[in-house]
Design a protein around this motif. Structure first.
Motif, PDB file in Angstrom:
ATOM      1  N   CYS A  78       0.814  -1.217   0.000  1.00 29.24           N
ATOM      2  CA  CYS A  78       0.000   0.000   0.000  1.00 29.24           C
ATOM      3  C   CYS A  78       0.850   1.270   0.000  1.00 29.24           C
ATOM      4  N   VAL A  79       1.752   1.408   0.987  1.00 34.26           N
ATOM      5  CA  VAL A  79       2.550   2.625   1.114  1.00 34.26           C
ATOM      6  C   VAL A  79       3.584   2.717   0.005  1.00 34.26           C
ATOM      7  N   ARG A  80       4.141   1.574  -0.387  1.00 36.09           N
ATOM      8  CA  ARG A  80       5.157   1.566  -1.439  1.00 36.09           C
ATOM      9  C   ARG A  80       4.572   1.973  -2.791  1.00 36.09           C
ATOM     10  N   VAL A  81       3.336   1.598  -3.041  1.00 39.08           N
ATOM     11  CA  VAL A  81       2.682   1.988  -4.288  1.00 39.08           C
ATOM     12  C   VAL A  81       2.389   3.486  -4.291  1.00 39.08           C
ATOM     13  N   GLY A  82       2.111   3.996  -3.123  1.00 41.38           N
ATOM     14  CA  GLY A  82       1.700   5.393  -2.996  1.00 41.38           C
ATOM     15  C   GLY A  82       0.274   5.437  -2.503  1.00 41.38           C
ATOM     16  N   ILE A  83       0.047   6.100  -1.393  1.00 39.90           N
ATOM     17  CA  ILE A  83      -1.273   6.071  -0.769  1.00 39.90           C
ATOM     18  C   ILE A  83      -2.343   6.654  -1.685  1.00 39.90           C
ATOM     19  N   GLY A  84      -2.025   7.758  -2.332  1.00 42.02           N
ATOM     20  CA  GLY A  84      -3.004   8.361  -3.242  1.00 42.02           C
ATOM     21  C   GLY A  84      -3.343   7.451  -4.404  1.00 42.02           C
ATOM     22  N   LEU A  85      -2.324   6.835  -5.001  1.00 38.51           N
ATOM     23  CA  LEU A  85      -2.550   5.938  -6.127  1.00 38.51           C
ATOM     24  C   LEU A  85      -3.312   4.692  -5.686  1.00 38.51           C
ATOM     25  N   MET A  86      -2.974   4.163  -4.504  1.00 36.89           N
ATOM     26  CA  MET A  86      -3.651   2.966  -4.011  1.00 36.89           C
ATOM     27  C   MET A  86      -5.150   3.220  -3.875  1.00 36.89           C
ATOM     28  N   TYR A  87      -5.485   4.387  -3.357  1.00 45.50           N
ATOM     29  CA  TYR A  87      -6.905   4.693  -3.195  1.00 45.50           C
ATOM     30  C   TYR A  87      -7.589   4.838  -4.553  1.00 45.50           C
ATOM     31  N   ARG A  88      -6.916   5.468  -5.504  1.00 43.83           N
ATOM     32  CA  ARG A  88      -7.511   5.632  -6.841  1.00 43.83           C
ATOM     33  C   ARG A  88      -7.637   4.303  -7.577  1.00 43.83           C
ATOM     34  N   LEU A  89      -6.762   3.358  -7.281  1.00 44.43           N
ATOM     35  CA  LEU A  89      -6.831   2.060  -7.953  1.00 44.43           C
ATOM     36  C   LEU A  89      -8.109   1.293  -7.616  1.00 44.43           C
ATOM     37  N   TRP A  90      -8.779   1.675  -6.539  1.00 46.60           N
ATOM     38  CA  TRP A  90     -10.043   1.023  -6.214  1.00 46.60           C
ATOM     39  C   TRP A  90     -11.136   1.341  -7.232  1.00 46.60           C
TER      40      TRP A  90
END
Length: 386
Positions: free
Chosen positions: A27-39
């Motif tokens: 999660c953090v390694r991907v980027g928190i903002g990007l992780m949320y958008r990936l949903w």
């Protein structure tokens, strides 16, 4: 409806497994903002899975023949236990969430202690954003005594961030999906991971320009909220959450550098999943006609032998033409030939309308079969045994 729900589960589960693993491991390694958008992959897959792509139509000349005796099994409505279980689950979850939402709504009272409209409730144990159309920030009655002014300001900023992100809407949609697909364990795990990504995205936004002291106070506030958080199934985002607390505290106290390679790879995988869903819906160019002609009913309701025909000692037959739709149900039923005319027509059509076939699947896509033939022979005595 239930057929549509079942047809969504394969593509939906694959997308959820991908997102759950990504959230829990990177999660953090991907980027928190990007992780949320990936949903957004979840609604995207559902939309793509239901695109009105051109269906392949399979034309067959299969001809089946069945004998109807004078004492057939009476046509009975089969009780679909799967449908009853599905509806029961929906009702239970809807009543449960509705009860707690109504209870919270009735307990709200406006507070004038804060800078913007904030509501106080004795039934909440942690601050939250409540409502779908005009969401409200709700805090527990002891909010101003538990948290110091800086913590109060940060908490209210967190809830306002939920509002700016539209999280009250996304959570309502997630809850709706959960209620409709409650039987899929990946939905439950997915909603939990989605909420974790949601809270981390808000934390990231709130703490972006904050000092070390403010970050420390914010972390302490999260721990206090987690100690009193509710476990009720809701559609509104809450600040507390024991299951997500460790990950959130690690994000605040131990910042991790984002991996651009992992972020790009995750985005490409999400696009690949969407593309694969589209490809799976495309009709195949070649169809094995021999296998299509093997269509056999999985549910066959015998026609009722007309009382008038029994009294007149009449036998006969009816040949019907029909289609099998993508769900396996019969459709477009017409009489091709009947002997004697009009005696057995209604009985034959009523019975065939209740037949169910196993859907013909080609390339992962259910195919419509057209112009099938069936002959129903009405006999006053059972057929001779060979």
């Amino acid at each position: 409806m239930i057929e549509w729900i079942v047809n969504q589960q394969a593509a939906l589960s694959i997308a959820l497994v991908f997102l759950i693993l990504l959230e829990r491991m990177f999660c953090v390694r991907v980027g928190i903002g990007l992780m949320y958008r990936l949903w957004l992959l979840v609604p995207l897959v559902l939309i793509v899975n239901n695109l009105p792509l051109e269906d392949a139509v399979v034309v067959t000349n299969s001809y089946a023949r069945y004998v109807v005796n004078v004492t057939p099994s009476l046509a009975k409505e089969d009780v679909n236990s799967l449908f009853i279980a599905w509806i029961s689950g929906i009702i239970v979850l809807s009543l449960y969430t509705g009860y707690h939402s109504l209870k919270l709504l009735r307990s709200l009272r406006k507070s004038a202690c804060f800078g913007r409209p904030v509501y106080v409730s004795e039934v909440v144990s942690t601050p939250l954003l409540f409502g779908l159309i005009l969401p409200k920030i709700v805090v527990p009655t002891d909010f101003d005594s538990i948290f110091e002014p800086t913590q109060q300001r940060l908490i209210l900023e967190h809830e306002n961030t939920h509002y700016k992100h539209g999280d009250h809407i996304w959570n309502a949609l997630a809850l709706l999906l959960l209620i409709l697909c409650w039987f899929n364990p990946f939905i439950w795990l997915g909603v939990r991971s989605f909420r974790t990504s949601q809270e981390l995205a808000c934390d990231n936004n709130v703490l972006r320009q904050k000092t070390f002291t403010e970050r420390k106070l914010y972390a302490k506030a999260l721990v206090q909220c987690a100690e009193h958080t509710s476990v009720h199934l809701t559609s509104y985002p809450t600040l507390g959450g024991k299951s997500t607390m460790l990950k959130r505290l690690n994000f605040i106290t131990k910042p991790t550098k984002v991996s651009k390679t992992l972020a790009v790879t995750s985005s490409l995988l999400a696009l690949a999943l969407s593309a694969n869903t589209v490809l799976a819906k495309l009709p195949q160019q070649t169809v094995n006609m021999q296998k299509v002609n093997e269509a056999m009913p999985v549910k066959r309701v015998d026609p009722v032998y007309p009382a008038e025909a029994v009294e007149n000692n009449q036998e006969g037959s009816v040949t019907l033409q029909f289609d099998i739709n993508e769900d396996g149900a019969t459709d477009n039923i017409t009489i091709v030939e009947s002997k004697p005319a009009n005696i057995f027509n209604d009985s034959a059509k009523t019975a065939l309308a209740q037949w169910q076939y196993k859907p013909r699947i080609q390339g992962g896509k259910a195919q419509r079969q057209t112009d099938l033939l069936v002959q129903l022979d009405f006999k006053l005595s059972p057929p001779a045994q060979n």
